[in-house]
Design a protein around this motif. Structure first.
Motif, PDB file in Angstrom:
ATOM      1  N   ARG A 102      28.019  34.974 -23.156  1.00  0.00           N
ATOM      2  CA  ARG A 102      29.000  35.819 -23.847  1.00  0.00           C
ATOM      3  C   ARG A 102      29.289  37.108 -23.087  1.00  0.00           C
ATOM      4  N   GLY A 103      28.589  37.325 -21.984  1.00  0.00           N
ATOM      5  CA  GLY A 103      28.809  38.518 -21.188  1.00  0.00           C
ATOM      6  C   GLY A 103      28.146  39.755 -21.735  1.00  0.00           C
ATOM      7  N   GLU A 104      27.218  39.602 -22.685  1.00  0.00           N
ATOM      8  CA  GLU A 104      26.528  40.742 -23.260  1.00  0.00           C
ATOM      9  C   GLU A 104      25.342  41.188 -22.413  1.00  0.00           C
ATOM     10  N   SER A 105      24.937  40.342 -21.485  1.00  0.00           N
ATOM     11  CA  SER A 105      23.822  40.659 -20.602  1.00  0.00           C
ATOM     12  C   SER A 105      24.011  39.897 -19.298  1.00  0.00           C
ATOM     13  N   VAL A 106      23.297  40.323 -18.260  1.00  0.00           N
ATOM     14  CA  VAL A 106      23.358  39.674 -16.956  1.00  0.00           C
ATOM     15  C   VAL A 106      21.984  39.112 -16.625  1.00  0.00           C
ATOM     16  N   ALA A 107      21.933  37.884 -16.142  1.00  0.00           N
ATOM     17  CA  ALA A 107      20.659  37.289 -15.746  1.00  0.00           C
ATOM     18  C   ALA A 107      20.049  38.123 -14.627  1.00  0.00           C
ATOM     19  N   ALA A 108      18.825  38.601 -14.844  1.00  0.00           N
ATOM     20  CA  ALA A 108      18.230  39.590 -13.943  1.00  0.00           C
ATOM     21  C   ALA A 108      17.481  38.989 -12.761  1.00  0.00           C
ATOM     22  N   THR A 109      17.219  37.695 -12.777  1.00  0.00           N
ATOM     23  CA  THR A 109      16.448  37.045 -11.711  1.00  0.00           C
ATOM     24  C   THR A 109      17.092  35.715 -11.344  1.00  0.00           C
ATOM     25  N   PRO A 110      16.718  35.146 -10.187  1.00  0.00           N
ATOM     26  CA  PRO A 110      17.223  33.813  -9.856  1.00  0.00           C
ATOM     27  C   PRO A 110      16.843  32.777 -10.912  1.00  0.00           C
ATOM     28  N   GLU A 111      15.618  32.846 -11.439  1.00  0.00           N
ATOM     29  CA  GLU A 111      15.215  31.873 -12.454  1.00  0.00           C
ATOM     30  C   GLU A 111      16.053  32.007 -13.714  1.00  0.00           C
ATOM     31  N   ALA A 112      16.284  33.248 -14.162  1.00  0.00           N
ATOM     32  CA  ALA A 112      17.106  33.456 -15.352  1.00  0.00           C
ATOM     33  C   ALA A 112      18.524  32.944 -15.125  1.00  0.00           C
ATOM     34  N   THR A 113      19.028  33.116 -13.908  1.00  0.00           N
ATOM     35  CA  THR A 113      20.375  32.628 -13.584  1.00  0.00           C
ATOM     36  C   THR A 113      20.413  31.108 -13.607  1.00  0.00           C
ATOM     37  N   SER A 133      27.010  43.696  -6.828  1.00  0.00           N
ATOM     38  CA  SER A 133      27.104  44.063  -8.240  1.00  0.00           C
ATOM     39  C   SER A 133      25.910  43.561  -9.053  1.00  0.00           C
ATOM     40  N   ASP A 134      24.809  43.201  -8.356  1.00  0.00           N
ATOM     41  CA  ASP A 134      23.555  42.768  -8.983  1.00  0.00           C
ATOM     42  C   ASP A 134      23.686  41.459  -9.763  1.00  0.00           C
ATOM     43  N   VAL A 135      24.571  40.588  -9.326  1.00  0.00           N
ATOM     44  CA  VAL A 135      24.703  39.265  -9.928  1.00  0.00           C
ATOM     45  C   VAL A 135      24.097  38.245  -8.981  1.00  0.00           C
ATOM     46  N   TRP A 136      23.148  37.449  -9.488  1.00  0.00           N
ATOM     47  CA  TRP A 136      22.561  36.382  -8.673  1.00  0.00           C
ATOM     48  C   TRP A 136      23.489  35.183  -8.676  1.00  0.00           C
ATOM     49  N   GLN A 137      23.732  34.618  -7.475  1.00  0.00           N
ATOM     50  CA  GLN A 137      24.625  33.468  -7.349  1.00  0.00           C
ATOM     51  C   GLN A 137      23.943  32.330  -6.592  1.00  0.00           C
ATOM     52  N   PHE A 138      24.211  31.139  -7.054  1.00  0.00           N
ATOM     53  CA  PHE A 138      23.684  29.927  -6.423  1.00  0.00           C
ATOM     54  C   PHE A 138      24.418  29.672  -5.105  1.00  0.00           C
ATOM     55  N   VAL A 139      23.636  29.427  -4.025  1.00  0.00           N
ATOM     56  CA  VAL A 139      24.233  29.245  -2.696  1.00  0.00           C
ATOM     57  C   VAL A 139      24.133  27.798  -2.225  1.00  0.00           C
TER      58      VAL A 139
END
Length: 222
Positions: A66-77, A191-197
């Motif tokens: 919902r965009g209320e929070s950002v996943a803070a780690t690779p695992e959370a992402t 921007s502190d967003v973890w992305q899958f590569v």
């Protein structure tokens, strides 16, 4: 109307108002009886999060979707991405896919240059396949604080029709479920967003899986 006629009328009206106040104060006739509050209906159990965190979806990956929070780690992402496949949230999957994935997977010369193909693939995966049984095997740091790896396994099967929920019979048909094991790499953006590569297929022994081999799939919502 003459003044002598107005005064008695006003006195009578005043007396009636006083009488009404006295009746209400003494809880006499004309007052509404108190109504006992209706008991609350049994609330349905909260929907568990597909990432197998043990939390309710609305308080777990749902907050991220919902965009209320950002996943803070690779695992959370990774957990949020897996839940997005289960819940049909393609935009989150696309937004957490690194532009270099386009180069590695689609062999295009420009990072992010295959967005339409990625969007089609993500939509097809959400509609055609059901996912469940996510198990995180481990998380590892990369060469610096902006890189990380996550190893995991999950179960998947083809839906009977695009977007169709998985029935109890299909859940019990364990021969139709495929097990996938991967080790994924993530990069953190400015921007502190973890992305899958990118990813590699993997094999984990029973000591690492912690009983995953005996796990039975649970019903998967569309």
């Amino acid at each position: 109307m003459l003044r002598s006629q107005v005064l008695p009328a006003r006195c009578a009206l005043h007396q009636r108002r006083q009488f009404a106040v006295q009746v209400a104060a003494s809880k006499g006739f004309g007052t509404k009886p108190k109504v006992a509050p209706k008991p609350k209906k049994d609330q349905p159990a909260p929907e568990p999060c597909p990432c197998d965190s043990g939390k309710a979806y609305k308080n777990c990956c749902g907050v991220v979707h919902r965009g209320e929070s950002v996943a803070a780690t690779p695992e959370a992402t990774l957990r949020a991405r897996f839940s997005a496949y289960v819940k049909g949230e393609p935009e989150y999957i696309i937004s957490t896919t690194h532009p270099d994935y386009h180069v590695n997977h689609y062999q295009v010369p420009i990072p992010g240059g295959a967005e339409e193909r990625l969007r089609e693939d993500v939509a097809a995966a959400c509609n055609k396949f059901a996912f469940t049984g996510l198990k995180i095997v481990g998380s590892e740091p990369g060469v610096n604080e902006h890189e990380g790896y996550v190893s995991f396994e999950y179960l998947s099967r083809k839906r009977s029709a695009p977007g169709a929920p998985v029935t109890e019979e299909e859940v019990k048909d364990t021969t139709a479920w495929s097990r996938t094991a991967e080790r994924c790499r993530f990069l953190r953006t400015s921007s502190d967003v973890w992305q899958f590569v990118d990813y590699q297929t993997a094999t984990f022994d029973s000591s690492m899986l912690g009983g995953l081999q005996q796990q039975q799939p649970e019903p998967v919502a569309a």
